[in-house]
Design a protein around this motif. Structure first.
Motif, PDB file in Angstrom:
ATOM      1  N   UNK A  50       0.831  -1.207   0.000  1.00  0.00           N
ATOM      2  CA  UNK A  50       0.000   0.000   0.000  1.00  0.00           C
ATOM      3  C   UNK A  50       0.868   1.261   0.000  1.00  0.00           C
ATOM      4  N   UNK A  51       1.959   1.235   0.767  1.00  0.00           N
ATOM      5  CA  UNK A  51       2.896   2.368   0.816  1.00  0.00           C
ATOM      6  C   UNK A  51       3.519   2.610  -0.559  1.00  0.00           C
ATOM      7  N   UNK A  83       8.602   3.110  10.073  1.00  0.00           N
ATOM      8  CA  UNK A  83       7.151   3.131  10.169  1.00  0.00           C
ATOM      9  C   UNK A  83       6.561   3.212  11.544  1.00  0.00           C
ATOM     10  N   UNK A  84       6.801   4.291  12.253  1.00  0.00           N
ATOM     11  CA  UNK A  84       6.164   4.525  13.543  1.00  0.00           C
ATOM     12  C   UNK A  84       4.648   4.424  13.369  1.00  0.00           C
ATOM     13  N   UNK A  85       4.008   3.644  14.233  1.00  0.00           N
ATOM     14  CA  UNK A  85       2.627   3.218  13.997  1.00  0.00           C
ATOM     15  C   UNK A  85       1.673   4.385  13.761  1.00  0.00           C
ATOM     16  N   UNK A  86       1.693   5.370  14.647  1.00  0.00           N
ATOM     17  CA  UNK A  86       0.718   6.456  14.529  1.00  0.00           C
ATOM     18  C   UNK A  86       0.977   7.337  13.307  1.00  0.00           C
ATOM     19  N   UNK A 144      -0.905   9.937   9.550  1.00  0.00           N
ATOM     20  CA  UNK A 144      -0.373  10.897   8.578  1.00  0.00           C
ATOM     21  C   UNK A 144      -0.400  10.321   7.165  1.00  0.00           C
ATOM     22  N   UNK A 145       0.025   9.066   7.011  1.00  0.00           N
ATOM     23  CA  UNK A 145       0.038   8.451   5.684  1.00  0.00           C
ATOM     24  C   UNK A 145      -1.297   7.837   5.303  1.00  0.00           C
ATOM     25  N   UNK A 146      -2.128   7.570   6.293  1.00  0.00           N
ATOM     26  CA  UNK A 146      -3.418   6.960   5.997  1.00  0.00           C
ATOM     27  C   UNK A 146      -3.325   5.507   5.586  1.00  0.00           C
ATOM     28  N   UNK A 205       9.326   8.391  14.593  1.00  0.00           N
ATOM     29  CA  UNK A 205       8.558   9.550  15.063  1.00  0.00           C
ATOM     30  C   UNK A 205       9.305  10.839  14.741  1.00  0.00           C
ATOM     31  N   UNK A 206      10.609  10.821  14.917  1.00  0.00           N
ATOM     32  CA  UNK A 206      11.408  12.012  14.599  1.00  0.00           C
ATOM     33  C   UNK A 206      11.432  12.293  13.095  1.00  0.00           C
ATOM     34  N   UNK A 207      11.707  11.253  12.302  1.00  0.00           N
ATOM     35  CA  UNK A 207      11.834  11.432  10.856  1.00  0.00           C
ATOM     36  C   UNK A 207      10.524  11.916  10.241  1.00  0.00           C
ATOM     37  N   UNK A 208       9.463  11.141  10.434  1.00  0.00           N
ATOM     38  CA  UNK A 208       8.184  11.505   9.821  1.00  0.00           C
ATOM     39  C   UNK A 208       7.597  12.738  10.467  1.00  0.00           C
TER      40      UNK A 208
END
Length: 238
Positions: free
Chosen positions: A41-42, A73-76, A81-83, A113-116
């Motif tokens: 999906x990504x 791929x931080x879960x939240x 954010x990416x849906x 979390x930092x990157x995204x």
């Protein structure tokens, strides 16, 4: 017609699945296998068309791509954010110290979390960021010594040779498909792999500080340091 990045990832998934690793590695997780649905999906959602910048990480983290199938791929961040949220099954040989919970994982991966988080703050919505950027990992496998993470640079030369051959071929295909102006290593190790694999192509290779909490420099303000590096190298403007 099959998406070129999906086809390349499927070939990489199958190639690395055939490899074997010895001590200190006790478990090998291949999220391109058990987390194929969110990974695909990504790729399909954000990996189409030419990209100006490809960011390259090393390999999956235990609470990031290992759980969600998405690089860093931080879960939240993946969900909100990416849906993206899709079914994640279980690896064939799962460590009881590192269970796969997929999108139910309550742990937050600091690096992701930092990157995204930086990209969300700078670009607002995911579609704006991915219009010119894409994030990939060089190696899709996570290696565990019991519950401890083992990075690919700690493997023996005999085991890294076939692994790197598969990962090199995939990186080359990914870059040829996305035609970036920049390949940016997230950390020095990823930068060196990019130089070795695609350094002969008409593009620039850069580097930004890895957002790992194991890095004292990253813990002193990773977003500010990375933004400065993006600007100083001319990857981002203003």
């Amino acid at each position: 017609m099959t998406h070129p990045l999906v086809e390349a990832a499927a070939q990489l998934r199958d190639a690395v699945d055939a490899l074997h690793f010895s001590a200190p590695v006790t478990h090998v997780y291949n999220p391109l296998d058990y987390a194929w649905a969110p990974h695909r999906a990504y790729l399909e959602r954000y990996g189409s068309g030419k990209k100006r910048v490809v960011l390259l990480g090393m390999n999956p983290g235990p609470f990031g791509m290992v759980q969600t199938g998405v690089p860093f791929g931080e879960v939240e961040m993946v969900r909100r954010w990416m849906g993206i949220e899709a079914e994640v099954s279980r690896p064939r040989d799962e460590s009881p110290k590192r269970p796969i919970e997929g999108f139910a994982c309550a742990r937050s991966e600091v690096s992701g979390r930092r990157l995204w988080g930086l990209f969300a703050d700078r670009f607002g919505v995911a579609d704006v960021f991915f219009a010119e950027h894409f994030v990939a990992n060089y190696c899709p496998l996570a290696f565990l010594d019991g519950g401890r993470n083992v990075t690919p640079d700690k493997l023996s030369a005999a085991e890294t040779r076939p692994l790197f051959e598969a990962c090199d071929a995939h990186l080359r295909r990914l870059v040829e498909a996305l035609e970036p102006d920049w390949v940016v290593g997230v950390g020095a190790w990823a930068q060196k792999r990019a130089e070795a694999v695609v350094g002969d192509l008409p593009l620039k290779i850069g580097r930004v500080l890895h957002p790992s909490p194991a890095s004292p420099a990253a813990n002193r303000g990773w977003a500010e340091a990375a933004t400065r590096q993006f600007l100083e190298q001319g990857i981002w403007l203003g």
